[in-house]
Design a protein around this motif. Sequence first.
Motif, PDB file in Angstrom:
ATOM      1  N   ARG A  28       0.839  -1.197   0.000  1.00  0.00           N
ATOM      2  CA  ARG A  28       0.000   0.000   0.000  1.00  0.00           C
ATOM      3  C   ARG A  28       0.878   1.254   0.000  1.00  0.00           C
ATOM      4  O   ARG A  28       0.658   2.183  -0.769  1.00  0.00           O
ATOM      5  CB  ARG A  28      -0.924  -0.002   1.218  1.00  0.00           C
ATOM      6  CG  ARG A  28      -1.890   1.156   1.242  1.00  0.00           C
ATOM      7  CD  ARG A  28      -2.881   1.077   2.379  1.00  0.00           C
ATOM      8  NE  ARG A  28      -3.826  -0.021   2.122  1.00  0.00           N
ATOM      9  CZ  ARG A  28      -3.928  -1.100   2.892  1.00  0.00           C
ATOM     10  NH1 ARG A  28      -3.197  -1.238   3.950  1.00  0.00           N
ATOM     11  NH2 ARG A  28      -4.795  -2.036   2.591  1.00  0.00           N
ATOM     12  N   GLY A  63      -6.200   3.562  -6.546  1.00  0.00           N
ATOM     13  CA  GLY A  63      -6.566   4.285  -5.333  1.00  0.00           C
ATOM     14  C   GLY A  63      -7.734   3.633  -4.623  1.00  0.00           C
ATOM     15  O   GLY A  63      -7.729   3.481  -3.397  1.00  0.00           O
ATOM     16  N   ASN A  64      -8.730   3.214  -5.381  1.00  0.00           N
ATOM     17  CA  ASN A  64      -9.891   2.546  -4.792  1.00  0.00           C
ATOM     18  C   ASN A  64      -9.511   1.209  -4.170  1.00  0.00           C
ATOM     19  O   ASN A  64     -10.037   0.829  -3.126  1.00  0.00           O
ATOM     20  CB  ASN A  64     -11.001   2.370  -5.823  1.00  0.00           C
ATOM     21  CG  ASN A  64     -11.698   3.671  -6.148  1.00  0.00           C
ATOM     22  OD1 ASN A  64     -11.788   4.561  -5.305  1.00  0.00           O
ATOM     23  ND2 ASN A  64     -12.176   3.802  -7.366  1.00  0.00           N
ATOM     24  N   LEU A  82      -7.972   2.084  -0.848  1.00  0.00           N
ATOM     25  CA  LEU A  82      -8.912   2.672   0.101  1.00  0.00           C
ATOM     26  C   LEU A  82     -10.036   1.731   0.523  1.00  0.00           C
ATOM     27  O   LEU A  82     -10.624   1.893   1.593  1.00  0.00           O
ATOM     28  CB  LEU A  82      -9.517   3.947  -0.501  1.00  0.00           C
ATOM     29  CG  LEU A  82      -8.552   5.106  -0.713  1.00  0.00           C
ATOM     30  CD1 LEU A  82      -9.194   6.180  -1.582  1.00  0.00           C
ATOM     31  CD2 LEU A  82      -8.099   5.675   0.619  1.00  0.00           C
ATOM     32  N   ARG A  83     -10.353   0.738  -0.306  1.00  0.00           N
ATOM     33  CA  ARG A  83     -11.493  -0.154  -0.061  1.00  0.00           C
ATOM     34  C   ARG A  83     -11.472  -0.810   1.325  1.00  0.00           C
ATOM     35  O   ARG A  83     -12.509  -0.857   1.987  1.00  0.00           O
ATOM     36  CB  ARG A  83     -11.565  -1.229  -1.145  1.00  0.00           C
ATOM     37  CG  ARG A  83     -12.830  -2.071  -1.068  1.00  0.00           C
ATOM     38  CD  ARG A  83     -12.958  -3.070  -2.205  1.00  0.00           C
ATOM     39  NE  ARG A  83     -12.868  -2.410  -3.494  1.00  0.00           N
ATOM     40  CZ  ARG A  83     -12.021  -2.780  -4.450  1.00  0.00           C
ATOM     41  NH1 ARG A  83     -11.230  -3.810  -4.291  1.00  0.00           N
ATOM     42  NH2 ARG A  83     -11.986  -2.140  -5.608  1.00  0.00           N
ATOM     43  N   LEU A 135     -13.598   3.284   2.095  1.00  0.00           N
ATOM     44  CA  LEU A 135     -13.519   4.549   1.361  1.00  0.00           C
ATOM     45  C   LEU A 135     -13.292   4.294  -0.115  1.00  0.00           C
ATOM     46  O   LEU A 135     -12.992   3.182  -0.530  1.00  0.00           O
ATOM     47  CB  LEU A 135     -12.367   5.401   1.908  1.00  0.00           C
ATOM     48  CG  LEU A 135     -12.430   5.789   3.373  1.00  0.00           C
ATOM     49  CD1 LEU A 135     -11.117   6.435   3.797  1.00  0.00           C
ATOM     50  CD2 LEU A 135     -13.585   6.726   3.629  1.00  0.00           C
ATOM     51  N   SER A 136     -13.419   5.363  -0.901  1.00  0.00           N
ATOM     52  CA  SER A 136     -13.065   5.314  -2.319  1.00  0.00           C
ATOM     53  C   SER A 136     -12.505   6.670  -2.709  1.00  0.00           C
ATOM     54  O   SER A 136     -12.535   7.618  -1.916  1.00  0.00           O
ATOM     55  CB  SER A 136     -14.285   4.977  -3.184  1.00  0.00           C
ATOM     56  OG  SER A 136     -15.104   6.110  -3.339  1.00  0.00           O
ATOM     57  N   THR A 137     -12.040   6.788  -3.934  1.00  0.00           N
ATOM     58  CA  THR A 137     -11.515   8.075  -4.400  1.00  0.00           C
ATOM     59  C   THR A 137     -12.626   9.123  -4.451  1.00  0.00           C
ATOM     60  O   THR A 137     -12.339  10.314  -4.425  1.00  0.00           O
ATOM     61  CB  THR A 137     -10.857   7.944  -5.791  1.00  0.00           C
ATOM     62  OG1 THR A 137     -11.802   7.377  -6.707  1.00  0.00           O
ATOM     63  CG2 THR A 137      -9.616   7.077  -5.720  1.00  0.00           C
TER      64      THR A 137
END
Length: 115
Positions: free
Chosen positions: A49, A78-79, A82-83, A87-89
Amino acid sequence: CFPAVELDPHYVRALLRRAELYEKTEKLDEALEDYKAVLEKDPSVHQAREACMVSLSLLKGKKNHLHPLQICKLKDLGNLVLRPFGLSTENFQVKQDSSTGSYSINFVQNPNNNR
C-alpha cells in the motif's frame, strides 16, 4: 525473469520483491502492477500500500500529462488501496489553486449527497 512468480503467481513475497526490483530499475508501471496484484491477494500488506503511493507519486512526477486511461487506472488503484477502510476516491475532493498551481484535498463523508 522472476521464476518464483512464474511457478506460483499467488506468491506474495515474490511479487513484492519483483515490484521492488522494478521500482529500482525505474519500471514504475510494472512495479505498480505487481503492487496492485499483491493488494488484490492480501489487502493487509502495508508495504504494498505504501509503495503504491510512492510509485504513484514518482509516476505522476515523470508524466506531466496523463492519458484518460491512465487516470482511470490510477483511480482504480486508489480505490483498491482505500477499499479496506470503507472509502473510495469519491470520498476526496481535489481543488487546484489557480494562483499557485498547488492542490488541496478535502475529505467528503457522503460523496453521493454532494452532487
